[in-house]
Write a protein that holds these residues in place. Structure first.
Motif, short mmCIF file in Angstrom:
data_model
loop_
_atom_site.label_atom_id
_atom_site.label_comp_id
_atom_site.label_asym_id
_atom_site.label_seq_id
_atom_site.Cartn_x
_atom_site.Cartn_y
_atom_site.Cartn_z
N ALA A 137 0.85 -1.21 0.00
CA ALA A 137 0.00 0.00 0.00
C ALA A 137 0.88 1.25 0.00
CB ALA A 137 -0.91 -0.01 1.22
N MET A 138 1.92 1.24 0.81
CA MET A 138 2.78 2.42 0.87
C MET A 138 3.59 2.58 -0.42
SD MET A 138 5.72 3.62 3.51
CE MET A 138 4.73 3.61 4.98
N GLN A 140 2.62 1.79 -3.37
CA GLN A 140 1.72 2.34 -4.39
C GLN A 140 1.45 3.82 -4.14
OE1 GLN A 140 1.15 1.01 -7.18
NE2 GLN A 140 2.06 -0.96 -6.61
N THR A 141 1.32 4.20 -2.87
CA THR A 141 1.11 5.62 -2.55
C THR A 141 2.28 6.46 -3.07
OG1 THR A 141 -0.06 4.96 -0.55
CG2 THR A 141 0.67 7.24 -0.65
N GLN A 144 2.29 6.54 -6.93
CA GLN A 144 1.24 7.41 -7.46
C GLN A 144 1.52 8.89 -7.20
OE1 GLN A 144 -2.40 5.57 -6.05
NE2 GLN A 144 -1.86 3.77 -7.29
N ALA A 145 2.07 9.19 -6.01
CA ALA A 145 2.42 10.58 -5.70
C ALA A 145 3.46 11.08 -6.68
CB ALA A 145 2.94 10.68 -4.27
N VAL A 243 4.30 12.90 -1.17
CA VAL A 243 3.79 11.64 -0.61
C VAL A 243 2.95 11.89 0.63
CG1 VAL A 243 4.53 9.55 0.58
CG2 VAL A 243 5.63 10.20 -1.55
N LEU A 246 0.60 10.52 4.27
CA LEU A 246 0.73 9.10 3.92
C LEU A 246 -0.39 8.30 4.55
CD1 LEU A 246 4.35 7.68 4.27
CD2 LEU A 246 2.67 7.06 2.57
#
Ligand code: HPA
Length: 246
Positions: A137-138, A140-141, A144-145, A243, A246
């Motif tokens: 999950a992190m 991907q964050t 994407q950021a 980011v 978060l």
């Protein structure tokens, strides 16, 4: 409540854009972390920063108290840890200095480091799943950021963690390449494993600062690395700002 921690690597001993509210020396059953934890606000979110190599960049990779650092984070109530690591590039897509990598796999070549919270004093043999060493999950964050800020990152890669503090021989790098390592650094492990043992969501932003040993015509130049750290960490700071939260 502070839920996000950032571990700074070489070239990132302070976070200029962190609005500092307090510093705290934390004690753990494993000793003291690398430095006082720096609490503050980053992009409006509560965050805590810890320089892995100490506030004055004095602790070499093999002497970092990884257990104290990760334990201290858990103790402050942090649930997410974003690590910053300087690395050498091994495989073709990772060779150019300045490349930002969000690794998805790790190979541990380190030895003799205190690497677990689950020793015999636990009185019970404990294993953790490490199939996917980083928090997806992190990852991907962060990916994407970067995309929304039009910053280029390589969204996967295998981090090979070596013991240091010397760099590798060309043959060691050739072996790592055969093993499937894309980048090489000295601090990715046991940090990621310890974070998993304490059930922290952990990911890394790895900055390529040199072609690994034997991957360029010239030998590894410390001056070159320092230059690349300075410019590269400016991109890392910019990415961290994107980011967060978060
Ligand atoms: N090898 C290991 N660690 C590193 C390197 C390298 O080439 N560059 C930055 N950290």
């Amino acid at each position: 409540m502070t839920t996000v921690a950032i571990i700074g690597g070489s070239g990132l001993t302070n976070l200029k854009n962190l609005r500092i509210t307090r510093r705290e020396v934390i004690r753990t059953p494993y000793g003291e972390p690398s430095a006082p934890m720096v609490f503050g606000q980053l992009g409006g979110q509560e965050a805590v920063f810890l320089p892995r190599h100490g506030a004055g960049h004095t602790i070499p990779p093999h002497e970092v108290n990884y257990r104290a650092n990760i334990w201290a984070m858990k103790q402050t109530g942090v649930t997410k840890v974003l690590a910053v690591n300087a690395v050498g590039g091994i495989s073709p897509d990772y060779l150019v200095s300045g490349t930002l990598v969000i690794p998805d796999q790790v190979i541990d070549y380190t030895y003799g480091r205190a690497h677990t919270f689950f020793g015999s004093e636990q009185k019970k043999v404990t294993h953790v799943d490490f199939t996917h060493p980083y928090c997806e999950a992190m990852r991907q964050t962060v990916i994407q950021a970067a995309a929304s800020a039009k910053m280029k990152v390589v969204g996967r890669g295998t981090y090979g963690a070596t013991q240091g503090p010397r760099f590798e021989s060309a043959a060691e790098i050739r072996r790592m390449e055969r093993d499937g390592a894309d980048i090489v650094g000295m601090t990715g492990m046991p940090e990621a494993g310890l974070a998993r043992e304490l059930e922290l969501c952990y990911a890394s932003i790895s900055l390529v600062v040199n072609p690994a040993a034997g991957k360029a015509r010239e030998a590894i130049s410390i001056r070159e690395i320092e230059k690349n750290l300075e410019s590269g960490m400016a991109s890392v700071r910019a990415l961290l700002e994107q980011v967060i939260p978060l």
